[in-house]
Structure formats: C-alpha cells, structure tokens
Design a protein around this motif. Structure first.
Motif, PDB file in Angstrom:
ATOM      1  N   ALA A 147       1.598  -1.185  -6.084  1.00 29.02           N
ATOM      2  CA  ALA A 147       0.490  -1.576  -5.206  1.00 29.02           C
ATOM      3  C   ALA A 147       0.800  -2.914  -4.545  1.00 29.02           C
ATOM      4  N   ILE A 148       1.332  -2.860  -3.334  1.00 31.52           N
ATOM      5  CA  ILE A 148       1.722  -4.069  -2.613  1.00 31.52           C
ATOM      6  C   ILE A 148       0.855  -4.270  -1.366  1.00 31.52           C
ATOM      7  N   THR A 149       0.764  -3.215  -0.536  1.00 29.68           N
ATOM      8  CA  THR A 149       0.101  -3.329   0.772  1.00 29.68           C
ATOM      9  C   THR A 149      -1.386  -3.645   0.631  1.00 29.68           C
ATOM     10  N   GLU A 150      -1.883  -4.431   1.587  1.00 31.55           N
ATOM     11  CA  GLU A 150      -3.308  -4.784   1.615  1.00 31.55           C
ATOM     12  C   GLU A 150      -3.857  -4.496   3.009  1.00 31.55           C
ATOM     13  N   GLY A 154       0.675  -5.547   5.676  1.00 27.59           N
ATOM     14  CA  GLY A 154       1.505  -4.351   5.500  1.00 27.59           C
ATOM     15  C   GLY A 154       2.957  -4.718   5.679  1.00 27.59           C
ATOM     16  N   SER A 155       3.434  -4.669   6.934  1.00 28.98           N
ATOM     17  CA  SER A 155       4.823  -5.056   7.209  1.00 28.98           C
ATOM     18  C   SER A 155       5.071  -6.492   6.749  1.00 28.98           C
ATOM     19  N   ASP A 156       4.091  -7.332   6.960  1.00 33.30           N
ATOM     20  CA  ASP A 156       4.227  -8.750   6.631  1.00 33.30           C
ATOM     21  C   ASP A 156       3.739  -8.987   5.194  1.00 33.30           C
ATOM     22  N   LYS A 180      -4.111  -1.259  -0.427  1.00 35.64           N
ATOM     23  CA  LYS A 180      -4.440  -0.113   0.439  1.00 35.64           C
ATOM     24  C   LYS A 180      -3.259   0.854   0.555  1.00 35.64           C
ATOM     25  N   TRP A 181      -3.547   2.129   0.710  1.00 34.02           N
ATOM     26  CA  TRP A 181      -2.540   3.206   0.874  1.00 34.02           C
ATOM     27  C   TRP A 181      -1.614   3.290  -0.332  1.00 34.02           C
ATOM     28  N   ILE A 182      -2.165   3.248  -1.519  1.00 36.11           N
ATOM     29  CA  ILE A 182      -1.312   3.235  -2.704  1.00 36.11           C
ATOM     30  C   ILE A 182      -1.019   4.673  -3.141  1.00 36.11           C
ATOM     31  N   THR A 183       0.250   5.051  -2.953  1.00 33.28           N
ATOM     32  CA  THR A 183       0.675   6.412  -3.288  1.00 33.28           C
ATOM     33  C   THR A 183       0.470   6.647  -4.772  1.00 33.28           C
ATOM     34  N   SER A 184      -0.138   7.777  -5.083  1.00 33.25           N
ATOM     35  CA  SER A 184      -0.362   8.167  -6.458  1.00 33.25           C
ATOM     36  C   SER A 184      -1.453   7.329  -7.142  1.00 33.25           C
ATOM     37  N   GLY A 392       8.659   0.405   4.750  1.00 29.83           N
ATOM     38  CA  GLY A 392       9.230  -0.368   5.855  1.00 29.83           C
ATOM     39  C   GLY A 392       9.262   0.517   7.078  1.00 29.83           C
ATOM     40  N   SER A 393       8.541   0.123   8.114  1.00 30.18           N
ATOM     41  CA  SER A 393       8.510   0.991   9.297  1.00 30.18           C
ATOM     42  C   SER A 393       9.708   0.693  10.190  1.00 30.18           C
ATOM     43  N   GLU A 394       9.903   1.639  11.096  1.00 34.57           N
ATOM     44  CA  GLU A 394      11.125   1.674  11.910  1.00 34.57           C
ATOM     45  C   GLU A 394      11.465   0.325  12.574  1.00 34.57           C
ATOM     46  N   GLU A 395      10.473  -0.283  13.210  1.00 31.12           N
ATOM     47  CA  GLU A 395      10.738  -1.522  13.961  1.00 31.12           C
ATOM     48  C   GLU A 395      11.224  -2.622  13.020  1.00 31.12           C
ATOM     49  N   ILE A 396      10.528  -2.744  11.896  1.00 32.86           N
ATOM     50  CA  ILE A 396      10.850  -3.804  10.934  1.00 32.86           C
ATOM     51  C   ILE A 396      12.258  -3.573  10.366  1.00 32.86           C
TER      52      ILE A 396
HETATM   53  C1  FAD Z   1       1.155   7.677   3.281  1.00 27.74           C
HETATM   54  C2  FAD Z   1       1.365   6.240   2.952  1.00 27.74           C
HETATM   55  C3  FAD Z   1       1.770   5.882   1.681  1.00 27.74           C
HETATM   56  C4  FAD Z   1       1.961   4.535   1.354  1.00 27.74           C
HETATM   57  N1  FAD Z   1       2.283   4.195   0.061  1.00 27.74           N
HETATM   58  C5  FAD Z   1       2.283   2.883  -0.304  1.00 27.74           C
HETATM   59  C6  FAD Z   1       2.449   2.504  -1.687  1.00 27.74           C
HETATM   60  O1  FAD Z   1       2.622   3.340  -2.581  1.00 27.74           O
HETATM   61  N2  FAD Z   1       2.391   1.192  -2.015  1.00 27.74           N
HETATM   62  C7  FAD Z   1       2.208   0.219  -1.077  1.00 27.74           C
HETATM   63  O2  FAD Z   1       2.173  -0.950  -1.433  1.00 27.74           O
HETATM   64  N3  FAD Z   1       2.042   0.545   0.248  1.00 27.74           N
HETATM   65  C8  FAD Z   1       2.073   1.841   0.652  1.00 27.74           C
HETATM   66  N4  FAD Z   1       1.892   2.196   1.965  1.00 27.74           N
HETATM   67  C9  FAD Z   1       1.721   1.153   2.957  1.00 27.74           C
HETATM   68  C10 FAD Z   1       2.931   1.026   3.868  1.00 27.74           C
HETATM   69  O3  FAD Z   1       3.991   0.399   3.181  1.00 27.74           O
HETATM   70  C11 FAD Z   1       2.498   0.262   5.131  1.00 27.74           C
HETATM   71  O4  FAD Z   1       1.653   1.147   5.857  1.00 27.74           O
HETATM   72  C12 FAD Z   1       3.672  -0.164   5.959  1.00 27.74           C
HETATM   73  O5  FAD Z   1       4.393  -1.183   5.314  1.00 27.74           O
HETATM   74  C13 FAD Z   1       3.236  -0.701   7.344  1.00 27.74           C
HETATM   75  O6  FAD Z   1       2.204  -1.627   7.213  1.00 27.74           O
HETATM   76  P1  FAD Z   1       0.849  -1.448   8.067  1.00 27.74           P
HETATM   77  O7  FAD Z   1       0.414  -0.047   7.961  1.00 27.74           O
HETATM   78  O8  FAD Z   1      -0.099  -2.507   7.656  1.00 27.74           O
HETATM   79  O9  FAD Z   1       1.296  -1.683   9.569  1.00 27.74           O
HETATM   80  P2  FAD Z   1       1.404  -3.083  10.321  1.00 27.74           P
HETATM   81  O10 FAD Z   1       2.123  -4.055   9.488  1.00 27.74           O
HETATM   82  O11 FAD Z   1       0.042  -3.447  10.823  1.00 27.74           O
HETATM   83  O12 FAD Z   1       2.316  -2.686  11.560  1.00 27.74           O
HETATM   84  C14 FAD Z   1       1.834  -1.789  12.567  1.00 27.74           C
HETATM   85  C15 FAD Z   1       3.005  -1.408  13.468  1.00 27.74           C
HETATM   86  O13 FAD Z   1       3.515  -2.594  14.103  1.00 27.74           O
HETATM   87  C16 FAD Z   1       4.909  -2.694  13.862  1.00 27.74           C
HETATM   88  N5  FAD Z   1       5.250  -4.110  13.663  1.00 27.74           N
HETATM   89  C17 FAD Z   1       4.729  -4.954  12.735  1.00 27.74           C
HETATM   90  N6  FAD Z   1       5.301  -6.179  12.846  1.00 27.74           N
HETATM   91  C18 FAD Z   1       6.205  -6.088  13.863  1.00 27.74           C
HETATM   92  C19 FAD Z   1       7.164  -6.988  14.442  1.00 27.74           C
HETATM   93  N7  FAD Z   1       7.322  -8.231  13.956  1.00 27.74           N
HETATM   94  N8  FAD Z   1       7.937  -6.550  15.459  1.00 27.74           N
HETATM   95  C20 FAD Z   1       7.814  -5.284  15.939  1.00 27.74           C
HETATM   96  N9  FAD Z   1       6.945  -4.366  15.413  1.00 27.74           N
HETATM   97  C21 FAD Z   1       6.164  -4.760  14.377  1.00 27.74           C
HETATM   98  C22 FAD Z   1       5.172  -1.911  12.578  1.00 27.74           C
HETATM   99  O14 FAD Z   1       6.501  -1.440  12.535  1.00 27.74           O
HETATM  100  C23 FAD Z   1       4.175  -0.775  12.700  1.00 27.74           C
HETATM  101  O15 FAD Z   1       4.747   0.254  13.481  1.00 27.74           O
HETATM  102  C24 FAD Z   1       1.750   3.533   2.329  1.00 27.74           C
HETATM  103  C25 FAD Z   1       1.359   3.904   3.626  1.00 27.74           C
HETATM  104  C26 FAD Z   1       1.160   5.229   3.940  1.00 27.74           C
HETATM  105  C27 FAD Z   1       0.702   5.591   5.322  1.00 27.74           C
END
Ligand code: FAD
Length: 421
Positions: A147-150, A154-156, A180-184, A392-396
């Motif tokens: 459980a990391i994301t809040e 998210g990315s940050d 938030k979005w904590i798998t399992s 980690g999303s694609e851009e990051i």
């Molecule tokens: C199905 C699912 C399961 C998940 N499971 C877990 C889990 O088990 N545990 C957990 O801790 N988290 C979990 N997550 C959270 C996930 O890790 C985050 O959703 C992810 O890290 C992105 O964070 P965010 O959604 O807050 O997007 P944001 O951080 O708000 O980013 C939104 C968009 O902006 C882009 N972006 C952000 N910053 C930049 C930048 N500097 N430059 C260019 N683009 C940027 C991102 O790539 C993204 O496309 C889960 C999410 C989902 C949807």
C-alpha cells in the motif's frame, strides 16, 4: 523427404498448435536459457492453471472476488513462496516450503520466476493473478498487500502524506492517512505501507489487523478479480517491531522492489499478447467472410505479422534481461538495469495495447463479448491499462530510463576522463 523429423515435430507440438501461441523455447526451439527444471515447472504450472483457474475465472471475474481456498491451494502446491521470492529463494526458506514442479530451491532462477507468471497469464487478463500475487503470505493463511499510492501521491511517491508518529514511550507508531488503488486490498489483513515521519524520512511498516483500519472496494475498469481497495488509517497503533528494515529508509526499499514488479508486469503483458494472438488466430482460421477464411485476406495476415513481430521481439528482450539480471551482482544489476527494466515495462504495455487492439478488431463482435470464445481477449482489452498505469506509468518510466542511461554513461566515463582507465 519430410521437412521435419518426427522428433522435432513432437517437441514443436507442445501446448497450443496455433502460430505464436507458445514461446519458441516452449515449443522446442533451441535456447541457452532453459533446462529440464524449467520444462518441468512449465508443465506443472500449466496443469495447475488448467485445473484450478481456467474453469473458474469467469465466475470470479463476475463476482469481482477470489475464494479463500485458492490461496491455501496455491500455498500447499508450492506456488506462493516462489511467487513471493522472485528470482532467488532466500537460504532460510530452503526446505521450509514446497515448490511446484519439484524445482530445487538452489537452482531457482529468474527463468523459473518468469515461467510462473507466464503460465498464469494463459487465463487471459491479470485480475486473478494480481489478486493472488498482490496479497501473499507464504503459508496462504494470512495475506499482505503493498500500500503505497495515495489520493494525492501516485507517480510522485515522495508526495505521500500518511504519517507515522512514534509514541512517547517508544513502543508503537500511530498512523494516519489514506491509501488508494491497493491491489488485493479487499483480501488482505496486513498492509506493507510506506509512511512519512515528522522528523524526516520514509518508514516502511507492516500494519497488522488493527483498530482504525477500514477498507472499501474500488470498481476499476479492468483487473476485476484483484480486489482493488481504498484503505483508511485512522489513529492506527502499530508496534515498532513492525518496521521493515531501517526507519527512514523505506523509500529506498520500495524503489528497489519496483524493479521486480515492473519485470513481472512485462511478463504479464507478454503472455496476454500471446493469448490475443492465439484466440484471434483461432477465430481467423475458422471464420469465413466473402467466401474465404479471414486468414486468406492479406490485410488480416498483415495484422498478424505486426502483432507477432512485436510479441516475439518482446519475448527476446525479456529473456535477455532476465539473463543479464541473473549474471550481475544485485547492486550492479540495480544500477545498470533498473532503467532498462523500466523501459521494458513501458514497452511491454505499448506492445500489448497494439496487439489487443488488433485482436479485438480481427475477432469483430466476438472480441467485445464477455465470456465464450472472445472472453480472454475481451478481458485483456479491459485489463490492458491496468498494466500500463500501475507499477510506474509509461511517461515516468520512459523518462527514468533515459535519465538512468545518462547517469550510467556519466559513471562509466568519469574515471576515463581522469585518465584512470
Ligand atoms: C488497477 C490498479 C492497481 C494498482 N495497484 C496498486 C497497489 O497494489 N499498490 C499501490 O501502492 N498502488 C497501486 N496502484 C496505483 C498506481 O501505482 C498509480 O495509479 C500509478 O503510480 C500512477 O499514479 P496516479 O494514478 O496517481 O497518476 P498521476 O501520478 O496523477 O499521473 C497521471 C498521469 O500523468 C503522468 N505524469 C505524472 N507525472 C508526470 C511527469 N512528471 N511527466 C510526464 N507525465 C507525468 C503519469 O504518467 C500518468 O499518466 C494501482 C493502480 C491501478 C489503476
């Protein structure tokens, strides 16, 4: 003379007979990476998945829930421990837990790890596997989620707000915050949680079942059976012996954990791409339009050519990366290959986005219909973004991969310029 000997044919007939449905090594093509223990594991995982998962996956997806017995079965049959271990099995776990396929724990390597996820992926989609792997305690009797994301981080990751305050007597932390979005999360009673301390630094804690922890299910567009949850920590008391590693160093541990998570998300995307190839090819061979099978329309063959070239290239990159990770010392592997791992994960998502798009297109309405012949492809279509955003999303990740490549180049050349090399 026949083009292929009976021996070669026998090997190449493993699993699905359809083009691209099985990896070249699994079919018998020569490979430097795999030995008999890998082949044994592949067969055992295939049998297990066929027996316990494939007949039930639709029901669990519809219910958005996994049954308790599944964890126990996976633990008893030697799947949970190796899934948690990754590419090496820690010495003090040797002999304590069974391993599926009777693989010797000393021989366990990154390719065994790959095979476990690859075989799970034949279910089509990632929800069931994520529900299982996202919440593991080795015996299968208790479960833990990461459980990391809040809501505001998210990315940050460093922007997280969940705070851990040490009690005056130093016996426990009091935790307040949201995840938030904590798998399992819906299946777990323990949470491996990253918190911020007022004095500075991030501390990783295991939050056991406690007063003040509440959770609710989040309906996300894919990964339905994974039990994704929103977690609230409200004045939760956590004993100090629940700190993982050293206080203040939690961020470092989490960043290093991401490497394996990204790798296995790449494994999942690869098998999902093969499933798309398998099911759309099966359809295209049998479906006739304008008087001939779809495979006899050049434009459809052209789609398969692109889908398969991307999938086979991804397979080769994954295998090469697993090999490199296995040869380097952990510290060097982390420095030299974390960027490549991030890039591979982003690439795998892009490959799957294209492959599943084309599979749905080839299958027409069947590819958009839940259950039945198009069921796996339709599920992957919904799940694909659950592979490109989490971990980690694609851009990051792409940005990180270039930054790391530049850092490596700077490190490699700094002594050269001083005339030391
Ligand atoms: C199905 C699912 C399961 C998940 N499971 C877990 C889990 O088990 N545990 C957990 O801790 N988290 C979990 N997550 C959270 C996930 O890790 C985050 O959703 C992810 O890290 C992105 O964070 P965010 O959604 O807050 O997007 P944001 O951080 O708000 O980013 C939104 C968009 O902006 C882009 N972006 C952000 N910053 C930049 C930048 N500097 N430059 C260019 N683009 C940027 C991102 O790539 C993204 O496309 C889960 C999410 C989902 C949807």
């Amino acid at each position: 003379m026949a083009a292929l000997s009976p021996d070669t044919k026998a090997k190449w007939l493993f699993g699905s007979k359809l083009p691209y449905a099985e990896a070249p090594w699994a079919r018998g093509s020569p490979s430097p990476y795999y030995n008999d223990s890998h082949r044994r594991l592949r067969q055992a995982m295939r049998d297990w998945t066929d027996k316990y998962l494939i007949p039930n996956v639709q029901e669990w997806e519809d219910a958005a829930s996994l049954p308790d017995w599944l964890y126990k079965q996976a633990a008893t049959d030697g799947i949970l421990m190796p899934m948690a271990a990754g590419s090496t099995i820690p010495l003090d776990w040797h002999g304590k837990f069974p391993i599926i396929g009777n693989v010797d724990p000393q021989q366990w390597d990154g390719f065994h790890d790959f095979i476990i996820h690859d075989e799970f992926g034949r279910i089509g989609g990632v929800g069931v596997e994520n529900g299982l792997v996202g919440g593991v305690i080795l015996s299968g009797n208790a479960r833990i989620a990461l459980a990391i994301t809040e809501p505001d981080a998210g990315s940050d990751v460093q922007g997280l707000q969940t705070e851990a305050v040490l009690s005056e007597d130093g016996t426990h932390f009091v935790i307040n915050g949201m995840k938030k979005w904590i798998t399992s999360g819906m299946y777990c009673d323990h949470f491996l949680t990253l918190t911020k301390e007022a004095a500075g630094g991030f501390t990783l804690l295991v939050v056991p079942p406690s007063e003040g922890v509440s959770k609710r299910h989040m309906a996300v567009s894919g990964s339905t059976a994974a039990g994704t949850a929103f977690i609230d920590f409200d004045d939760v008391k956590v004993p100090v012996n629940m700190v993982v590693g050293e206080r203040g160093k939690g961020l470092k541990y989490i960043m290093s954990n991401f490497n394996h998570e990204r790798l296995f998300l790449g494994f999942q995307a690869l098998r999902c791409a093969r499933v798309c190839l398998e099911d759309s090819m099966d359809y295209a061979i049998t479906r006739h339009t304008f008087g001939k099978p779809l495979t006899e329309h050049a434009i459809i063959r052209f789609k398969f050519a692109h889908m398969s070239r991307e999938t086979e290239a991804l397979q080769a990159w994954i295998e090469s990366l697993i090999y490199q990770l296995g040869q380097l010392q952990p510290g060097e592997a982390e420095f030299l290959l974390a960027g490549t791992t991030a890039q591979l994960k982003a690439h795998a998502g892009l490959v799957l986005e294209h492959v599943v798009r084309e599979a749905v297109q080839i299958m027409g309405g069947i590819g958009l219909t839940r259950g039945g012949r198009g069921g796996r492809v339709e599920r992957i279509w919904r799940d694909v973004k659950a592979l490109t955003v989490p971990g980690g999303s694609e851009e990051i990740l792409l940005d990180f991969s270039t930054k790391r490549a530049l850092k490596i180049a700077a490190e490699l050349t700094k002594d050269v310029t001083k005339g030391k090399l």
